[in-house]
Design a protein around this motif. Structure first.
Motif, PDB file in Angstrom:
ATOM      1  N   ALA A  30     -19.258 -33.386  48.818  1.00 17.17           N
ATOM      2  CA  ALA A  30     -19.620 -33.356  47.409  1.00 17.17           C
ATOM      3  C   ALA A  30     -18.377 -33.011  46.603  1.00 17.17           C
ATOM      4  O   ALA A  30     -17.496 -32.294  47.076  1.00 17.17           O
ATOM      5  N   GLY A  31     -18.322 -33.532  45.382  1.00 22.18           N
ATOM      6  CA  GLY A  31     -17.161 -33.273  44.542  1.00 22.18           C
ATOM      7  C   GLY A  31     -17.443 -33.660  43.106  1.00 22.18           C
ATOM      8  O   GLY A  31     -18.576 -33.590  42.638  1.00 22.18           O
ATOM      9  N   LEU A  32     -16.382 -34.123  42.435  1.00 24.06           N
ATOM     10  CA  LEU A  32     -16.461 -34.451  41.015  1.00 24.06           C
ATOM     11  C   LEU A  32     -15.868 -35.823  40.737  1.00 24.06           C
ATOM     12  O   LEU A  32     -14.948 -36.264  41.433  1.00 24.06           O
ATOM     13  N   LEU A  33     -16.380 -36.480  39.701  1.00 28.12           N
ATOM     14  CA  LEU A  33     -15.785 -37.705  39.185  1.00 28.12           C
ATOM     15  C   LEU A  33     -14.630 -37.289  38.291  1.00 28.12           C
ATOM     16  O   LEU A  33     -14.799 -36.451  37.401  1.00 28.12           O
ATOM     17  N   ARG A  34     -13.459 -37.858  38.511  1.00 25.68           N
ATOM     18  CA  ARG A  34     -12.283 -37.513  37.720  1.00 25.68           C
ATOM     19  C   ARG A  34     -11.706 -38.768  37.068  1.00 25.68           C
ATOM     20  O   ARG A  34     -11.844 -39.877  37.583  1.00 25.68           O
TER      21      ARG A  34
END
Length: 130
Positions: free
Chosen positions: A62-66
């Motif tokens: 899981a992470g972030l859209l950058r």
């Protein structure tokens, strides 16, 4: 500006001639009315723009859209080099079911992913995005 949950599933490849609905991504992003990602709105909501990479029924990471310049990528670990998974020319794509985007995955291979759903993100009673 509205946030949307976008689901991508692996498109046709040599290994999966029919695609693979058990390999993909779900991510949250702001979209303009025409379906393009909204970079200006992303600046205001970037911590809400999460991603879940899934395989075989479970979340792999899981992470972030950058967003940087005109490019977009998934970021999983801010401290690790090489953890990003970039999109190919995402700034030009419309997020609409049935269309495709390309992602370079951790193994360095660029793969096609079919957009299977785009759904508005609602707020639950606690005020957190769902």
């Amino acid at each position: 500006m509205s946030l949307n949950k976008i689901r991508l599933e692996l498109g046709r490849t040599d290994d999966f001639p029919d695609g693979n609905r058990n390999h993909g991504y779900e991510f949250v992003a702001p979209l303009k009315p025409d379906g393009h990602l909204d970079a200006a709105a992303w600046k205001e909501t970037k911590e809400d723009c999460t991603v879940h990479h899934f395989e075989n029924g479970g979340t792999v990471e899981a992470g972030l859209l950058r967003h940087a310049g005109r490019g977009w990528h998934f970021e999983y670990a801010r401290h690790a080099d090489g953890d990003d998974e970039p999109f190919f020319k995402l700034d030009r794509h419309i997020m609409r079911p049935g269309l495709y985007v390309s992602i370079v995955e951790h193994d360095g291979v660029q793969r096609p992913f079919k957009i299977v759903s785009v759904m508005p993100v609602g707020n639950n009673p606690s005020g957190h995005r769902t």
